[in-house]
Write a protein that holds these residues in place. Structure first.
Motif, short mmCIF file in Angstrom:
data_model
loop_
_atom_site.label_atom_id
_atom_site.label_comp_id
_atom_site.label_asym_id
_atom_site.label_seq_id
_atom_site.Cartn_x
_atom_site.Cartn_y
_atom_site.Cartn_z
N UNK A 56 0.87 -1.18 0.00
CA UNK A 56 0.00 0.00 0.00
C UNK A 56 0.91 1.22 0.00
N UNK A 57 0.86 1.98 -1.10
CA UNK A 57 1.71 3.15 -1.24
C UNK A 57 1.00 4.41 -0.72
N UNK A 58 1.81 5.44 -0.46
CA UNK A 58 1.28 6.68 0.12
C UNK A 58 0.16 7.28 -0.73
N UNK A 59 0.42 7.42 -2.04
CA UNK A 59 -0.59 8.01 -2.92
C UNK A 59 -1.88 7.22 -2.93
N UNK A 60 -1.75 5.89 -2.96
CA UNK A 60 -2.94 5.03 -2.95
C UNK A 60 -3.75 5.21 -1.69
N UNK A 61 -3.06 5.24 -0.53
CA UNK A 61 -3.78 5.39 0.74
C UNK A 61 -4.46 6.75 0.82
N UNK A 62 -3.74 7.80 0.43
CA UNK A 62 -4.34 9.13 0.50
C UNK A 62 -5.55 9.25 -0.42
N UNK A 63 -5.45 8.70 -1.62
CA UNK A 63 -6.58 8.73 -2.56
C UNK A 63 -7.79 7.99 -2.00
N UNK A 64 -7.55 6.83 -1.38
CA UNK A 64 -8.65 6.06 -0.83
C UNK A 64 -9.30 6.77 0.36
N UNK A 65 -8.48 7.43 1.18
CA UNK A 65 -9.03 8.21 2.30
C UNK A 65 -9.88 9.35 1.77
N UNK A 66 -9.40 10.03 0.73
CA UNK A 66 -10.16 11.13 0.13
C UNK A 66 -11.49 10.63 -0.43
N UNK A 67 -11.47 9.48 -1.10
CA UNK A 67 -12.70 8.92 -1.66
C UNK A 67 -13.68 8.54 -0.56
N UNK A 68 -13.16 7.95 0.53
CA UNK A 68 -14.02 7.56 1.65
C UNK A 68 -14.78 8.77 2.19
N UNK A 69 -14.06 9.85 2.46
CA UNK A 69 -14.68 10.98 3.12
C UNK A 69 -15.38 11.95 2.16
N UNK A 70 -15.37 11.64 0.87
CA UNK A 70 -16.19 12.41 -0.08
C UNK A 70 -17.64 11.97 -0.06
N UNK A 71 -17.88 10.78 0.45
CA UNK A 71 -19.22 10.19 0.41
C UNK A 71 -20.16 10.90 1.38
N UNK A 72 -21.39 11.13 0.92
CA UNK A 72 -22.44 11.69 1.78
C UNK A 72 -23.10 10.53 2.51
#
Length: 324
Positions: A56-72
Motif C-alpha cells: 500500500x503506497x502513500x498516494x494510494x492510501x491518501x486517494x482512498x481516504x479522500x474517496x471515503x470521506x467524499x461520500x455523503x
C-alpha cells in the motif's frame, strides 16, 4: 449508507515489518460488515500490505481516504493498523515504501479531509504508534481540532507505542471484542463511547493508554448485537415501576417453584410468575435489587419488595420518554 476503509500493513520495504496488522484488518472488516443477526452493516473496502507483491503506497492510501470521506454517508469510518511516526511537524501513518517517517500520510491531512466530509459521522480508528496525536495540531498541543460529527479513537497516546501480542494488536483485539458485543448496551447497540470504555477498562495503568476525542451531539451505533434482554421485556420496566423509587411488592404467588414452601403458603399464580421471570432478568442485569432479602427467591417467599437500581431508573426513564 455506511462505508469503511480498513487498512492493515505488515510489510515495509525498508524494514521494520509487523506481524499482526493484516490479520487485524481482516478481523475488523469481518465484524463491521454484518450486524449480529446477519443484516448488512458497513460496506467495507480492504487494503493490505502483506509483502513485496502486495503493498500500500502513500498516494494510494491518501486517494482512498479522500474517496471515503467524499461520500455523503451516514457513517464514514477509517481504520488503520501499521507503523506510525511522530515528529515536531506532527504525526504520520507509514505506508509500504517509506524510508523515513515524514514520507507517510500526514495525520493533519487526514483530519482536514475528514473534517470537510459531508458524511454525518466521521470515525477514525488508529492502531499505530503515537496515534494519539491525531486531531491535535502540533502548534497548539492542548487544542483538539474536530468538526461536528467527528470521532477519533487511537491505540495509544502520542508518546506511546502500540503493542502486539500473539500475532494481534492489543488494541484491535479489544476493539473487535467490543464490536462483537462486549461493549453493547441493553438494546444491543455498540457506540464509539462504549468501545472506548471497554478498551480503557481492559488495559492497566502501566500499559498503552487509548485516546478518545469526539465532537458529536449523540453517539451513533457502529454495530448491533443481540440484546441482553428482549426489547418487549425491557419496555415493561415503566409499567412495573411507574414512578421513580417505586417498590414492587412480591409474595409467594410470584415464585413458580413449589419446593421450599412452608405449609399454608399460596400456590403460584401464572400471571405473577410471568412477571417474576421478567423481574429476575432485570436483577441479573443489575437493573433491580430485592429489598431486605439476599435473593429474588427469598424476596418472593418472604413477601418482600424489589426496587430499581440507578441503572434501572435510567432505563425506566428512557422507556417512559419513548427512547426505547
Amino acid at each position: 449508507m455506511r462505508i469503511a476503509l480498513v487498512v492493515g500493513l505488515n510489510y515495509y520495504e525498508h524494514g521494520g515489518h509487523l506481524y499482526g496488522c493484516v490479520n487485524d484488518a481482516h478481523s475488523v472488516k469481518a465484524v463491521l460488515e454484518r450486524n449480529d443477526g446477519g443484516s448488512v452493516n458497513f460496506d467495507c473496502r480492504l487494503l493490505t500490505g502483506t509483502g513485496p507483491t502486495e503493498t500500500v503506497k502513500r498516494g494510494q492510501l491518501k486517494d482512498q481516504i479522500s474517496e471515503l470521506f467524499k461520500a455523503d454517508a451516514e457513517i464514514a469510518l477509517f481504520y488503520f493498523a501499521g507503523h506510525g511516526h511522530i515528529e515536531a511537524t506532527g504525526g504520520y501513518l507509514l505506508t509500504s515504501e517509506v524510508s523515513r517517517g515524514d514520507e507517510g500520510v500526514s495525520l493533519s491531512e487526514i483530519l482536514t479531509i475528514a473534517n470537510n466530509s459531508p458524511a454525518k459521522n466521521k470515525i477514525i480508528i488508529l492502531d499505530s504508534c503515537h496515534s494519539g496525536i491525531a486531531g491535535t495540531p502540533p502548534e497548539v498541543s492542548q487544542l483538539a481540532s474536530l468538526s461536528e460529527g467527528m470521532t477519533v479513537l487511537t491505540a495509544s497516546t502520542k508518546d506511546q507505542y502500540a503493542s502486539e501480542e500473539n500475532g494481534r494488536g492489543v488494541f484491535t483485539t479489544l476493539l473487535v471484542d467490543a464490536l462483537n458485543g462486549s461493549a453493547a448496551n441493553l438494546t444491543g447497540d455498540v457506540t464509539p463511547g462504549s468501545i472506548y470504555a471497554h478498551i480503557d477498562q481492559s488495559l492497566g495503568a502501566w500499559e498503552q493508554r487509548p485516546v478518545f476525542k469526539t465532537n458529536v451531539k449523540k453517539f451513533v451505533s457502529l454495530r448491533n448485537t443481540a440484546p441482553a434482554i428482549s426489547i418487549d421485556d425491557l419496555r415493561q420496566i415503566a409499567i412495573l415501576f411507574p414512578t421513580p423509587g417505586f417498590s414492587f411488592q412480591l409474595d409467594p404467588t410470584f415464585e413458580p417453584e413449589m419446593k421450599g414452601r412452608d405449609e399454608g403458603m399460596p400456590d403460584p399464580i401464572e400471571n405473577n410468575t410471568r412477571i417474576f421471570s421478567v423481574l429476575q432478568k432485570y436483577n441479573r442485569l443489575n437493573l433491580l435489587v430485592p429489598d431486605g432479602a439476599t435473593h429474588m427467591w427469598n424476596a418472593a417467599m418472604e413477601s418482600k419488595a424489589c426496587r430499581l437500581t440507578a441503572l434501572g431508573e435510567h432505563y425506566r426513564r428512557l422507556v417512559e420518554k419513548n427512547r426505547i
